[in-house]
Design a protein around this motif. Structure first.
Motif, PDB file in Angstrom:
ATOM      1  N   PHE A  16     -20.577   0.155  34.585  1.00  0.00           N
ATOM      2  CA  PHE A  16     -21.595  -0.589  33.837  1.00  0.00           C
ATOM      3  C   PHE A  16     -22.579  -1.196  34.814  1.00  0.00           C
ATOM      4  CE2 PHE A  16     -22.800  -4.833  31.977  1.00  0.00           C
ATOM      5  CZ  PHE A  16     -23.750  -4.323  31.103  1.00  0.00           C
ATOM      6  N   PRO A  18     -25.149  -3.868  35.097  1.00  0.00           N
ATOM      7  CA  PRO A  18     -25.610  -5.044  34.342  1.00  0.00           C
ATOM      8  C   PRO A  18     -27.108  -5.286  34.454  1.00  0.00           C
ATOM      9  CG  PRO A  18     -24.166  -5.705  36.136  1.00  0.00           C
ATOM     10  CD  PRO A  18     -24.325  -4.231  36.246  1.00  0.00           C
ATOM     11  N   SER A  19     -27.769  -4.640  35.407  1.00  0.00           N
ATOM     12  CA  SER A  19     -29.210  -4.854  35.563  1.00  0.00           C
ATOM     13  C   SER A  19     -30.021  -4.208  34.456  1.00  0.00           C
ATOM     14  CB  SER A  19     -29.690  -4.297  36.900  1.00  0.00           C
ATOM     15  OG  SER A  19     -29.025  -4.944  37.942  1.00  0.00           O
ATOM     16  N   ASN A  20     -29.514  -3.088  33.927  1.00  0.00           N
ATOM     17  CA  ASN A  20     -30.300  -2.432  32.874  1.00  0.00           C
ATOM     18  C   ASN A  20     -29.464  -1.990  31.674  1.00  0.00           C
ATOM     19  OD1 ASN A  20     -28.941  -0.200  33.766  1.00  0.00           O
ATOM     20  ND2 ASN A  20     -30.712   0.779  34.721  1.00  0.00           N
ATOM     21  N   GLY A  21     -28.176  -2.260  31.691  1.00  0.00           N
ATOM     22  CA  GLY A  21     -27.328  -1.953  30.537  1.00  0.00           C
ATOM     23  C   GLY A  21     -26.830  -0.522  30.499  1.00  0.00           C
ATOM     24  N   TYR A  76     -30.013   4.885  39.635  1.00  0.00           N
ATOM     25  CA  TYR A  76     -30.342   3.530  40.109  1.00  0.00           C
ATOM     26  C   TYR A  76     -29.087   2.662  40.310  1.00  0.00           C
ATOM     27  CZ  TYR A  76     -34.799   5.197  38.446  1.00  0.00           C
ATOM     28  OH  TYR A  76     -35.928   5.953  38.223  1.00  0.00           O
TER      29      TYR A  76
ATOM     30  N   ARG B 231     -30.738  -5.115  26.528  1.00  0.00           N
ATOM     31  CA  ARG B 231     -31.218  -3.731  26.564  1.00  0.00           C
ATOM     32  C   ARG B 231     -30.804  -3.059  25.260  1.00  0.00           C
ATOM     33  NH1 ARG B 231     -30.471   0.974  30.030  1.00  0.00           N
ATOM     34  NH2 ARG B 231     -31.161   2.721  28.752  1.00  0.00           N
ATOM     35  N   LEU B 233     -29.497  -0.294  23.021  1.00  0.00           N
ATOM     36  CA  LEU B 233     -28.660   0.885  23.271  1.00  0.00           C
ATOM     37  C   LEU B 233     -28.834   1.937  22.195  1.00  0.00           C
ATOM     38  CD1 LEU B 233     -25.286  -0.725  24.413  1.00  0.00           C
ATOM     39  CD2 LEU B 233     -27.038   0.300  25.851  1.00  0.00           C
ATOM     40  N   ILE B 245     -27.092  -4.675  24.427  1.00  0.00           N
ATOM     41  CA  ILE B 245     -26.149  -5.282  25.367  1.00  0.00           C
ATOM     42  C   ILE B 245     -26.877  -6.298  26.249  1.00  0.00           C
ATOM     43  CG2 ILE B 245     -26.468  -3.437  27.107  1.00  0.00           C
ATOM     44  CD1 ILE B 245     -23.388  -3.621  27.555  1.00  0.00           C
ATOM     45  N   THR B 246     -26.225  -7.406  26.519  1.00  0.00           N
ATOM     46  CA  THR B 246     -26.849  -8.393  27.407  1.00  0.00           C
ATOM     47  C   THR B 246     -26.828  -7.859  28.840  1.00  0.00           C
ATOM     48  OG1 THR B 246     -24.739  -9.549  27.617  1.00  0.00           O
ATOM     49  CG2 THR B 246     -26.307 -10.439  26.031  1.00  0.00           C
ATOM     50  N   ILE B 247     -27.902  -8.074  29.544  1.00  0.00           N
ATOM     51  CA  ILE B 247     -27.997  -7.583  30.922  1.00  0.00           C
ATOM     52  C   ILE B 247     -28.334  -8.726  31.881  1.00  0.00           C
ATOM     53  CG2 ILE B 247     -28.595  -5.213  30.304  1.00  0.00           C
ATOM     54  CD1 ILE B 247     -31.523  -5.917  30.890  1.00  0.00           C
ATOM     55  N   GLU B 248     -28.158  -8.437  33.156  1.00  0.00           N
ATOM     56  CA  GLU B 248     -28.402  -9.438  34.198  1.00  0.00           C
ATOM     57  C   GLU B 248     -29.602  -8.971  35.008  1.00  0.00           C
ATOM     58  OE1 GLU B 248     -25.623  -9.255  37.481  1.00  0.00           O
ATOM     59  OE2 GLU B 248     -25.484 -11.424  37.461  1.00  0.00           O
ATOM     60  N   GLU B 249     -30.722  -9.612  34.845  1.00  0.00           N
ATOM     61  CA  GLU B 249     -31.910  -9.219  35.596  1.00  0.00           C
ATOM     62  C   GLU B 249     -32.782 -10.461  35.787  1.00  0.00           C
ATOM     63  OE1 GLU B 249     -34.000  -7.888  37.816  1.00  0.00           O
ATOM     64  OE2 GLU B 249     -33.319  -5.932  37.073  1.00  0.00           O
ATOM     65  N   GLN B 277     -40.012   2.002  36.657  1.00  0.00           N
ATOM     66  CA  GLN B 277     -39.027   2.471  37.637  1.00  0.00           C
ATOM     67  C   GLN B 277     -39.106   1.719  38.954  1.00  0.00           C
ATOM     68  OE1 GLN B 277     -38.878   6.683  38.158  1.00  0.00           O
ATOM     69  NE2 GLN B 277     -37.971   7.018  36.142  1.00  0.00           N
ATOM     70  N   VAL B 325     -22.809 -11.499  30.661  1.00  0.00           N
ATOM     71  CA  VAL B 325     -23.446 -10.190  30.785  1.00  0.00           C
ATOM     72  C   VAL B 325     -22.475  -9.142  30.241  1.00  0.00           C
ATOM     73  CG1 VAL B 325     -24.336  -8.494  32.437  1.00  0.00           C
ATOM     74  CG2 VAL B 325     -24.756 -10.927  32.803  1.00  0.00           C
ATOM     75  N   GLY B 326     -23.023  -8.131  29.544  1.00  0.00           N
ATOM     76  CA  GLY B 326     -22.158  -7.070  29.027  1.00  0.00           C
ATOM     77  C   GLY B 326     -21.614  -7.360  27.641  1.00  0.00           C
TER      78      GLY B 326
END
Lengths: 81, 352
Positions: A16, A18-21, A76, B231, B233, B245-249, B277, B325-326
């Protein structure tokens, strides 16, 4: 080359990002390689461990390893740091 | 005898009960408010149509009243709320539709005088993030927004397309967008969107990347109380997230903080972002209310709807500092069975 530090890899080979799911599945060899890369191991030490653990010759391992790493880059999963 | 803290007894009215395939956020907002252990809450649903699923769902609204469509104007809305308030003694109203917000913002001071709290952006904040003004807004505050051009006539289309290069995004005034790869496709989209939503039409530069969204809450003084990135899905044919889904950015959190700091945004909102990108976050749209997936913020540890209610009550809410996250949400369709008598009550009397 460094694997993203926040990448989550389960024992079952589920990855997984976590930066982009994004999520992926890999086999046990793939998850072992990611785990070893994450731990900061060199190519030579990864080769040694995988060749010892699985029935694979060094030449084939090198080819497959570079293919695998190239896939990690495409998805990535590799840190740019 | 227990030592549990006393819960705040309150009545909250919520709109957006249309939990359909292009859902309003009302049901998710209500679930968040109900989950909050600080409240002993009675929920009043405010609906526009008789078949909004949230009217009939168990454990969502305790009582539902129909309210006039936004086109009826703010006085008509106020009159209806006065009637409901006389019966229900509403403490807070949480409106959840873009189209109704203008009216609610207009009457917010009069609601306050009646003892009803809201936590809404100002009209200036509301207008600044409108898709027609978004590019200028981004330029002013150093935020990345794709170039766009508002057009009123079909003859303007070829030049804009030439300036941006294909593909281009042709967007309706309120909703819907089409990606056009040729002038013919762009013209067709122009006609379709004009017929449905009227003029102007917005033509936008096409940005490729990963689509991510952030649900956030500003305190009106420039502080971010909560920001949770997600993000998508699974996306429906209407472009709505059916799973996410929750993401970490950090870039997304920073962007939300920058937006709140620049606007001093008061209330909930959603930023739709295209992450290119090379990691550049382009703001595609800013929705001035909670998104339909807001319950994911509750699941991830930042109960935005309950925090908004607290702020509408005048309470100080400390900013959240972490989330899980996740965490995933997966929406589902469910056939709810009810009796025609229920449908008849809301249709004939405007109450259920």
């Amino acid at each position: 080359m460094k694997i993203k530090s926040n990448l989550a890899v389960s024992d079952s080979g589920f990855i997984f990002n976590p930066s982009n799911g994004d999520s992926f599945s890999t086999n046990t060899v793939g998850s072992d390689i990611i785990r070893l890369l994450k731990a900061g191991n060199s190519f030579d030490s990864i080769k040694k461990e995988i060749v010892e653990k699985y029935e694979v010759d060094e030449i084939l391992f090198e080819k497959d390893f570079h293919d695998f790493v190239s896939q990690l880059q495409d998805y990535y999963l590799v840190s740019n740091d | 005898m227990t030592n549990q803290p006393k819960k705040t007894k309150l009545t909250v009215a919520v709109t957006g009960l249309n939990a359909v395939d292009s859902p309003g956020p009302g049901v998710a907002v209500i679930r968040g408010i109900r989950d909050c252990q600080d409240f002993d809450v009675r929920i009043i649903g405010l609906s526009y149509e008789s078949l909004e699923p949230g009217i009939y769902m168990e454990g969502i609204a305790d009582k539902v009243y129909q309210i006039p469509y936004p086109a009826a104007g703010s006085e008509s809305l106020l009159g209806r709320i006065e009637y409901i308030h006389a019966i229900e003694k509403i403490d807070v109203i949480v409106p959840n539709f873009d189209a109704e917000l203008h009216n609610f913002i207009k009457i917010s001071e009069r609601l306050k005088a009646m003892g009803i709290g809201t936590f809404l952006p100002s009209l200036e904040q509301f207008e600044a993030r409108d898709k027609i003004n978004l590019f200028k807004f981004g330029e002013k505050h150093g935020l990345l927004v794709p170039r766009d051009k508002t057009i009123y006539d079909l003859s303007e289309l070829p030049q804009v397309a030439k300036d941006f290069g294909y593909p281009i995004v042709v967007k309706g005034k309120y909703y819907e967008a089409t990606i056009a790869y040729t002038l013919e496709q762009a013209q067709k989209a122009f006609h379709k969107l004009n017929a449905k939503w009227g003029l102007p039409i917005i033509v936008q530069e096409f940005i490729t990347g990963t689509e991510v969204n952030v649900a956030a809450l500003g305190d009106g003084e420039g502080n971010t109380i909560s920001a949770v990135p997600m993000r998508k899905l699974f996306i429906t044919d209407k472009g709505k997230a059916w799973a996410g889904i929750t993401i970490e950015e950090d870039k997304l959190i920073d962007l939300s903080k920058k937006f709140i700091s620049a606007t001093k945004w008061r209330g909930g909102f959603e930023i739709e972002i295209m992450l290119t990108q090379d990691g550049k976050p382009y703001i595609m749209e800013v929705n001035p209310r909670f998104p339909a997936w807001i319950y994911l913020t509750v699941g991830a540890g930042q109960n935005q709807p309950a925090s908004l209610v607290k702020m509408a009550l005048g309470q100080k809410v400390e900013p959240f500092t972490s989330y899980e996250v996740g965490k995933l949400f997966i929406r589902y369709a469910w056939d709810l069975i009810t009796d025609v008598s229920e449908f008849q009550k809301i249709s004939a009397f405007g109450e259920l």
